[in-house]
Design an enzyme around this catalytic site. Structure first.
Site, PDB file in Angstrom:
ATOM      1  N   GLY A  40     -15.471   7.015   2.401  1.00  0.00           N
ATOM      2  CA  GLY A  40     -16.197   8.350   2.963  1.00  0.00           C
ATOM      3  C   GLY A  40     -17.896   8.339   2.499  1.00  0.00           C
ATOM      4  O   GLY A  40     -18.435   9.085   3.382  1.00  0.00           O
ATOM      5  N   PRO A  73      29.134  11.875   4.207  1.00  0.00           N
ATOM      6  CA  PRO A  73      27.983  10.682   3.788  1.00  0.00           C
ATOM      7  C   PRO A  73      27.623  10.780   2.140  1.00  0.00           C
ATOM      8  O   PRO A  73      27.833   9.562   1.609  1.00  0.00           O
ATOM      9  CB  PRO A  73      26.693  11.132   4.424  1.00  0.00           C
ATOM     10  CG  PRO A  73      27.037  11.869   5.507  1.00  0.00           C
ATOM     11  CD  PRO A  73      28.286  12.688   5.256  1.00  0.00           C
ATOM     12  N   GLU A  96      -9.108  11.933  -6.405  1.00  0.00           N
ATOM     13  CA  GLU A  96      -7.719  12.494  -5.845  1.00  0.00           C
ATOM     14  C   GLU A  96      -6.583  12.068  -6.966  1.00  0.00           C
ATOM     15  O   GLU A  96      -5.691  12.802  -7.161  1.00  0.00           O
ATOM     16  CB  GLU A  96      -7.479  11.993  -4.600  1.00  0.00           C
ATOM     17  CG  GLU A  96      -6.914  10.762  -4.323  1.00  0.00           C
ATOM     18  CD  GLU A  96      -8.462   9.720  -4.002  1.00  0.00           C
ATOM     19  OE1 GLU A  96      -9.429  10.170  -4.434  1.00  0.00           O
ATOM     20  OE2 GLU A  96      -8.061   8.746  -3.373  1.00  0.00           O
ATOM     21  N   CYS A 135     -15.103   7.360  -1.265  1.00  0.00           N
ATOM     22  CA  CYS A 135     -15.092   5.999  -1.425  1.00  0.00           C
ATOM     23  C   CYS A 135     -15.924   5.400  -0.105  1.00  0.00           C
ATOM     24  O   CYS A 135     -16.975   5.515   0.152  1.00  0.00           O
ATOM     25  CB  CYS A 135     -13.649   5.211  -1.508  1.00  0.00           C
ATOM     26  SG  CYS A 135     -13.921   3.401  -2.236  1.00  0.00           S
ATOM     27  N   HIS A 164     -12.184   7.627  -6.879  1.00  0.00           N
ATOM     28  CA  HIS A 164     -10.960   8.342  -6.294  1.00  0.00           C
ATOM     29  C   HIS A 164     -10.652   9.290  -6.966  1.00  0.00           C
ATOM     30  O   HIS A 164      -9.697   9.471  -7.915  1.00  0.00           O
ATOM     31  CB  HIS A 164      -9.880   7.344  -6.159  1.00  0.00           C
ATOM     32  CG  HIS A 164     -10.204   6.468  -4.842  1.00  0.00           C
ATOM     33  ND1 HIS A 164      -9.757   6.743  -3.653  1.00  0.00           N
ATOM     34  CD2 HIS A 164     -10.764   5.122  -4.943  1.00  0.00           C
ATOM     35  CE1 HIS A 164     -10.173   5.525  -2.779  1.00  0.00           C
ATOM     36  NE2 HIS A 164     -10.739   4.647  -3.803  1.00  0.00           N
ATOM     37  N   GLU A 183      18.585  -5.636  -1.668  1.00  0.00           N
ATOM     38  CA  GLU A 183      17.696  -5.923  -2.663  1.00  0.00           C
ATOM     39  C   GLU A 183      17.612  -5.031  -3.922  1.00  0.00           C
ATOM     40  O   GLU A 183      17.108  -5.583  -4.764  1.00  0.00           O
ATOM     41  CB  GLU A 183      16.175  -6.017  -1.887  1.00  0.00           C
ATOM     42  CG  GLU A 183      16.094  -4.585  -1.256  1.00  0.00           C
ATOM     43  CD  GLU A 183      14.667  -4.654  -0.365  1.00  0.00           C
ATOM     44  OE1 GLU A 183      13.869  -5.760  -0.172  1.00  0.00           O
ATOM     45  OE2 GLU A 183      14.297  -3.614   0.143  1.00  0.00           O
TER      46      GLU A 183
END
Ligand code: GLN
Length: 539
Positions: A384, A190, A510, A382, A508, A150
């Site tokens: 919370g 690798p 954060e 939120c 939010h 993809e």
């Protein structure tokens, strides 16, 4: 001329490509360059909005309300790149845009194909960010691992960009793994294969960031350089760190990654100032007191589900000179505990983050009750906040059937509800209150003092709201509204009266916290938890 850095990953996923790309952005920014970050996600989803945090970690929300991959959160924490919908590209978006154009007949009867139409659209999206006049360097992180089916169109677009703009203007940075086999030996094979996979699609990496459990000695780096055609000094040891992820830019800088990149791109190497980042690492390493935060959520099994909240708590720790320890508690398991006492015995603060769906709600209500009754600092974000409202209505207002209509559509006392205009909308992924908006903080409550201003702007991602019908009863009983939308219609922020630190916010915070500048609410919450720890003689 705008410069581009294409960051790809090899060998396996989860090597920390987002943090690596962000760290480079951080270093270039520290030298005065205006950096823009782009994340490419090769999945078919149009955005991350409908994806479970279990599948793909946190959904990061931008000011303009885009629901994006959590790497944009890393960009926000490490760099000054403005971030919007335009900075997050998925396969789903690209196909949607191309198909839309095809339906409008804009391809004039031609066969629409992956090459050139999909790749052209990818290039347009990347160039559009670079076209901003205030941009010096665009860092493009391509998700997935080289070799994935993809990601091929994106890598092909990257190859074409290198071809069109030239090696002086586009750099390929490849992140790989140097695994340790039994006996403690590091293995380069690798990485050699991963570079071969890059060569097959026509891209010769210019810089290798080699993840390894320990520092990679020059001898091994010389060997990697020889087999991959990368200059020795451009093979960088990206070894595990024991302090905090914010040390990673410093580790790269010690190996001159930023100077190497700038030299290759023929950009001036201005003076760098990384002192703020060094200070974070020093504070973290030197912190003697620890603060334990119980993190009560439903997606606690996957480390990245609440990435920005975790990081914001750590930022609060840096600002207070303490080491924050997170105790992730599965709220569903908490429901089954006879008494939460054992769980919360050694806890300095409790945080309930955002979330969707009814699973584990009772455990969160238990956590909020415990914090409220025991004077433990509590931060509700939120969901919370909504949990605080449900708990208070049930236990203080004695409305036993109080609930959110999200969990109990027919409950007798719906204290958290859908707005009228949202009812009947079934189109998940597009019905939420999303992005940046204004809140007015009410005088006389903690948040107003913590922010130092009445007008604040925060990001949202939710459907349900505190019901205005219960406002008066909640306030009279001691659960105060500390912030509202400017029109006064929606509750944004609440606080328990007579409690040292019990704050819930519908937004939010954060997403806005940075390591070098903790968000004021997180800084204040950790300060309160630190005081609680000191009062208990813990820490
Ligand atoms: N599920 C709640 C709502 O939609 C809370 C959302 C959240 O916490 N982000 O309102």
């Amino acid at each position: 001329m705008k410069k581009y850095v294409i960051v790809t990953g090899g060998v396996c996923s989860s090597l920390g490509k987002g943090v690596a790309a962000s760290s480079l952005g951080c270093l270039l920014g520290s030298r005065g360059l205006r950096v823009r970050m782009i994340k490419i996600d090769p999945y078919i989803n149009v955005d991350a909005g409908t994806m479970s945090p279990y599948q793909h970690g946190e959904v990061y929300v931008t000011d303009d309300g885009a629901e994006t991959d959590l790497d944009l959160g890393n960009y926000a924490r490490f760099t000054l790149s403005p971030l919007s919908r335009a900075n997050s590209i998925t396969t789903g978006q690209v196909y949607q845009e191309v198909i839309q154009k095809e339906r409008e007949g804009q391809y004039l009867g031609r066969t629409v194909q992956v090459i050139p139409h999909i790749t052209d659209r990818i290039k347009q999206r990347i160039y559009a960010i670079g076209d901003d006049t205030d941009t010096d360097v665009v860092i493009v992180e391509i998700g997935g691992t080289v070799g994935d089916i993809e990601s091929i169109p994106f890598l092909e677009a990257a190859r074409q960009i290198i071809h069109e703009l030239g090696k002086k203007n586009v750099l390929s940075v490849h992140l790989t793994l140097i695994p340790e086999v039994s006996g403690g030996e590091l293995k380069t094979k690798p990485t050699q294969h991963s570079v071969k996979a890059m060569l097959e699609i026509g891209i010769q990496p210019d810089v290798l960031l080699c993840r390894a459990p320990q520092f990679i000695e020059p001898e091994m780096r010389r060997k990697i350089a020889l087999f991959t055609n990368v200059e020795f000094e451009s093979v960088i040891s990206a070894h595990d760190i024991k302090t905090t992820i914010y040390e990673i830019p410093l580790i790269y800088q010690q190996q001159k990654l930023d100077e190497i990149v700038l030299r290759k791109l023929e950009l001036p190497v201005g003076a760098s100032d990384m002192s703020a980042w060094q200070k974070i690492v020093d504070t973290h390493s030197g912190a003697k007191q620890r603060v334990r935060i119980a993190f009560v959520g439903k997606y606690t099994d996957l480390a990245d589900s609440y990435k920005s909240v975790d990081e914001a708590l750590y930022h609060g720790g840096f600002a207070n000179g303490v080491r924050v320890e997170l105790l992730k508690i599965d709220s569903e398991k908490l429901e089954k505990q006879a008494s939460p006492e054992a769980v919360f015995a050694d806890i300095d603060g409790i945080l309930v983050p955002g979330g969707f769906g009814s699973r584990g709600i009772l455990g969160m209500v238990t956590a909020a009750k415990w914090a409220r009754e025991h004077g433990i600092p509590y931060f509700g974000i939120c969901l919370g906040l909504q949990v605080m409202v449900i708990e208070f209505a049930r236990n203080v207002l004695k409305l036993e059937d109080a609930d959110s209509t999200e969990f109990s559509p027919a409950c007798g006392n719906p204290v958290v509800i859908l707005l009228e205009e949202q009812i009947d909308v079934k189109n998940y992924g597009g019905t939420m209150r999303l992005g940046r908006s204004e809140t007015h903080l009410v005088d006389g409550f903690l948040p107003r003092g913590i922010y130092g201003t009445a007008e604040i702007f925060e990001r949202h991602r939710h459907r349900y709201e505190v019901s205005n019908k219960y406002r008066e009863r909640l306030e009279t009983a001691g659960f105060k509204i500390a912030g509202l939308t400017p029109d006064g219609e929606l509750v944004e922020c609440m606080q328990w009266a007579g409690h040292p630190w019990g704050i819930g916010v519908q937004f939010h915070p954060e997403f806005l916290s940075k390591p070098v500048q903790a968000h004021p609410l997180f800084q204040s919450f950790i300060e309160a938890a630190k005081e609680n720890a000191a009062a208990r003689g813990a820490g």
